[in-house]
Scaffold this motif. Structure first.
Motif, mmCIF file in Angstrom:
data_model
loop_
_atom_site.group_PDB
_atom_site.id
_atom_site.type_symbol
_atom_site.label_atom_id
_atom_site.label_comp_id
_atom_site.label_asym_id
_atom_site.label_seq_id
_atom_site.Cartn_x
_atom_site.Cartn_y
_atom_site.Cartn_z
ATOM 1 N N VAL A 60 -9.015 -0.615 -2.727
ATOM 2 C CA VAL A 60 -8.630 -1.924 -3.238
ATOM 3 C C VAL A 60 -9.894 -2.765 -3.382
ATOM 4 O O VAL A 60 -10.611 -3.004 -2.412
ATOM 5 C CB VAL A 60 -7.598 -2.611 -2.321
ATOM 6 C CG1 VAL A 60 -7.359 -4.054 -2.753
ATOM 7 C CG2 VAL A 60 -6.301 -1.823 -2.320
ATOM 8 N N ALA A 61 -10.147 -3.188 -4.604
ATOM 9 C CA ALA A 61 -11.315 -4.016 -4.885
ATOM 10 C C ALA A 61 -10.955 -5.498 -4.878
ATOM 11 O O ALA A 61 -11.807 -6.352 -4.619
ATOM 12 C CB ALA A 61 -11.911 -3.632 -6.240
ATOM 13 N N GLU A 62 -9.683 -5.785 -5.177
ATOM 14 C CA GLU A 62 -9.248 -7.176 -5.246
ATOM 15 C C GLU A 62 -7.741 -7.223 -5.063
ATOM 16 O O GLU A 62 -7.025 -6.351 -5.552
ATOM 17 C CB GLU A 62 -9.618 -7.746 -6.614
ATOM 18 C CG GLU A 62 -9.460 -9.218 -6.759
ATOM 19 C CD GLU A 62 -10.060 -9.725 -8.075
ATOM 20 O OE1 GLU A 62 -9.866 -10.925 -8.333
ATOM 21 O OE2 GLU A 62 -10.679 -8.960 -8.819
ATOM 22 N N ALA A 63 -7.275 -8.243 -4.352
ATOM 23 C CA ALA A 63 -5.839 -8.440 -4.168
ATOM 24 C C ALA A 63 -5.530 -9.935 -4.151
ATOM 25 O O ALA A 63 -6.176 -10.694 -3.424
ATOM 26 C CB ALA A 63 -5.360 -7.793 -2.873
ATOM 27 N N HIS A 64 -4.579 -10.326 -4.963
ATOM 28 C CA HIS A 64 -4.082 -11.705 -4.990
ATOM 29 C C HIS A 64 -2.610 -11.636 -4.636
ATOM 30 O O HIS A 64 -1.850 -10.920 -5.296
ATOM 31 C CB HIS A 64 -4.255 -12.331 -6.379
ATOM 32 C CG HIS A 64 -5.680 -12.471 -6.790
ATOM 33 N ND1 HIS A 64 -6.451 -13.552 -6.437
ATOM 34 C CD2 HIS A 64 -6.482 -11.655 -7.502
ATOM 35 C CE1 HIS A 64 -7.664 -13.391 -6.922
ATOM 36 N NE2 HIS A 64 -7.714 -12.250 -7.575
ATOM 37 N N ILE A 65 -2.217 -12.360 -3.611
ATOM 38 C CA ILE A 65 -0.829 -12.309 -3.165
ATOM 39 C C ILE A 65 -0.292 -13.725 -3.041
ATOM 40 O O ILE A 65 -1.010 -14.642 -2.638
ATOM 41 C CB ILE A 65 -0.689 -11.522 -1.843
ATOM 42 C CG1 ILE A 65 0.779 -11.307 -1.480
ATOM 43 C CG2 ILE A 65 -1.457 -12.177 -0.723
ATOM 44 C CD1 ILE A 65 0.992 -10.277 -0.371
ATOM 45 N N ARG B 226 -8.606 0.496 -16.814
ATOM 46 C CA ARG B 226 -10.001 0.570 -17.268
ATOM 47 C C ARG B 226 -10.587 1.915 -16.849
ATOM 48 O O ARG B 226 -9.934 2.683 -16.151
ATOM 49 C CB ARG B 226 -10.799 -0.591 -16.673
ATOM 50 C CG ARG B 226 -10.288 -1.958 -17.116
ATOM 51 C CD ARG B 226 -11.137 -3.094 -16.512
ATOM 52 N NE ARG B 226 -10.398 -4.334 -16.532
ATOM 53 C CZ ARG B 226 -9.642 -4.792 -15.526
ATOM 54 N NH1 ARG B 226 -9.530 -4.113 -14.414
ATOM 55 N NH2 ARG B 226 -9.010 -5.937 -15.647
ATOM 56 N N ALA B 227 -11.807 2.161 -17.237
ATOM 57 C CA ALA B 227 -12.443 3.452 -16.941
ATOM 58 C C ALA B 227 -12.492 3.742 -15.444
ATOM 59 O O ALA B 227 -12.234 4.868 -15.014
ATOM 60 C CB ALA B 227 -13.853 3.491 -17.532
ATOM 61 N N ALA B 228 -12.804 2.712 -14.638
ATOM 62 C CA ALA B 228 -12.984 2.947 -13.204
ATOM 63 C C ALA B 228 -11.995 2.178 -12.330
ATOM 64 O O ALA B 228 -12.130 2.164 -11.115
ATOM 65 C CB ALA B 228 -14.417 2.582 -12.794
ATOM 66 N N SER B 229 -10.987 1.554 -12.947
ATOM 67 C CA SER B 229 -10.024 0.798 -12.138
ATOM 68 C C SER B 229 -8.684 0.672 -12.850
ATOM 69 O O SER B 229 -8.594 0.838 -14.071
ATOM 70 C CB SER B 229 -10.561 -0.598 -11.802
ATOM 71 O OG SER B 229 -10.671 -1.377 -12.971
ATOM 72 N N THR B 230 -7.686 0.358 -12.056
ATOM 73 C CA THR B 230 -6.339 0.125 -12.564
ATOM 74 C C THR B 230 -5.768 -1.090 -11.851
ATOM 75 O O THR B 230 -5.937 -1.237 -10.639
ATOM 76 C CB THR B 230 -5.428 1.346 -12.300
ATOM 77 O OG1 THR B 230 -6.000 2.487 -12.962
ATOM 78 C CG2 THR B 230 -4.024 1.123 -12.810
ATOM 79 N N ALA C 140 -7.167 -1.580 -8.105
ATOM 80 C CA ALA C 140 -7.571 -0.369 -7.382
ATOM 81 C C ALA C 140 -8.747 0.244 -8.130
ATOM 82 O O ALA C 140 -8.614 0.650 -9.291
ATOM 83 C CB ALA C 140 -6.407 0.617 -7.303
ATOM 84 N N ALA C 141 -9.900 0.271 -7.477
ATOM 85 C CA ALA C 141 -11.105 0.836 -8.079
ATOM 86 C C ALA C 141 -11.235 2.292 -7.656
ATOM 87 O O ALA C 141 -10.936 2.641 -6.509
ATOM 88 C CB ALA C 141 -12.328 0.052 -7.631
ATOM 89 N N GLU D 166 0.831 -1.203 0.000
ATOM 90 C CA GLU D 166 0.000 0.000 0.000
ATOM 91 C C GLU D 166 0.866 1.254 0.000
ATOM 92 O O GLU D 166 0.614 2.209 -0.736
ATOM 93 C CB GLU D 166 -0.939 0.007 1.205
ATOM 94 C CG GLU D 166 -1.778 1.263 1.331
ATOM 95 C CD GLU D 166 -2.756 1.452 0.180
ATOM 96 O OE1 GLU D 166 -2.993 2.618 -0.201
ATOM 97 O OE2 GLU D 166 -3.282 0.448 -0.340
ATOM 98 N N ARG D 167 1.908 1.267 0.828
ATOM 99 C CA ARG D 167 2.822 2.415 0.847
ATOM 100 C C ARG D 167 3.448 2.621 -0.522
ATOM 101 O O ARG D 167 3.554 3.744 -1.017
ATOM 102 C CB ARG D 167 3.923 2.203 1.883
ATOM 103 C CG ARG D 167 3.447 2.327 3.289
ATOM 104 C CD ARG D 167 4.603 2.149 4.268
ATOM 105 N NE ARG D 167 4.054 1.686 5.535
ATOM 106 C CZ ARG D 167 4.667 0.882 6.366
ATOM 107 N NH1 ARG D 167 5.885 0.458 6.103
ATOM 108 N NH2 ARG D 167 4.094 0.506 7.487
ATOM 109 N N ALA D 168 3.875 1.514 -1.135
ATOM 110 C CA ALA D 168 4.514 1.610 -2.453
ATOM 111 C C ALA D 168 3.524 2.106 -3.505
ATOM 112 O O ALA D 168 3.879 2.944 -4.345
ATOM 113 C CB ALA D 168 5.092 0.253 -2.853
ATOM 114 N N ARG D 169 2.266 1.623 -3.480
ATOM 115 C CA ARG D 169 1.269 2.091 -4.454
ATOM 116 C C ARG D 169 0.958 3.561 -4.250
ATOM 117 O O ARG D 169 0.857 4.327 -5.212
ATOM 118 C CB ARG D 169 -0.025 1.271 -4.361
ATOM 119 C CG ARG D 169 0.042 -0.071 -5.011
ATOM 120 C CD ARG D 169 -1.339 -0.707 -5.164
ATOM 121 N NE ARG D 169 -2.136 -0.679 -3.951
ATOM 122 C CZ ARG D 169 -2.036 -1.555 -2.947
ATOM 123 N NH1 ARG D 169 -1.134 -2.529 -3.003
ATOM 124 N NH2 ARG D 169 -2.811 -1.473 -1.899
#
Length: 149
Positions: free
Chosen positions: A71-76, A98-102, A122-123, A44-47
């Protein structure tokens, strides 16, 4: 030499954003190994720093009522443990925009050793939590960064 009174800032090396940090006692469990959830904090700090380095002012967008990233989704995937005193490098790259997310791909490295990797969506949402389009100039910046891959 950077001022010792200024916080550390990462930056872009080509399409990669690089953010360095050291593992402190508070990041670890009693065995001196980084607690698994703290990798998400490191990422999160890096983002957040990546957004700053890209010229995106999250605080102004929030205060202006434009919206915020969530954050809408995270896979680690964890590969190896980080330990007390390790110097880590978090490498972030922009994926599909995308229009509403990256989508952001992140790696936690200790030297050349991969410790963890994640894909985070990230939404962009309104202040009341509904998805909305990202500002056009942000989308253009992300696509410009991603196109360097």
């Amino acid at each position: 030499m950077p001022s010792l009174d200024q916080p550390y800032r990462g930056g872009f090396v080509g399409p990669e954003h690089r953010f360095a940090l050291t593992v402190y006692f508070e990041d670890t469990d009693t065995a001196g190994i980084v607690y698994y959830a703290n990798y998400l904090k490191f990422m999160e700090r890096a983002r957040s720093d990546m957004l700053r380095a890209a010229g995106i002012d999250q605080r102004a967008a929030m205060e202006g009522g434009d919206g915020v990233y969530a954050v809408a989704e995270a896979h680690i995937r964890y590969h190896r443990p980080a330990r007390l005193g390790d110097d880590l490098l978090l490498v972030s790259t922009v994926g599909p925009v995308r229009a509403a997310s990256t989508v952001i791909h992140q790696r936690v490295m200790r030297g050349t050793e991969l410790l963890a990797q994640a894909t985070v969506t990230a939404a962009f949402i309104t202040l009341d939590g509904r998805p909305t389009r990202q500002p056009r100039e942000w989308v253009e910046r992300f696509r410009s960064i991603a196109s360097q891959n």
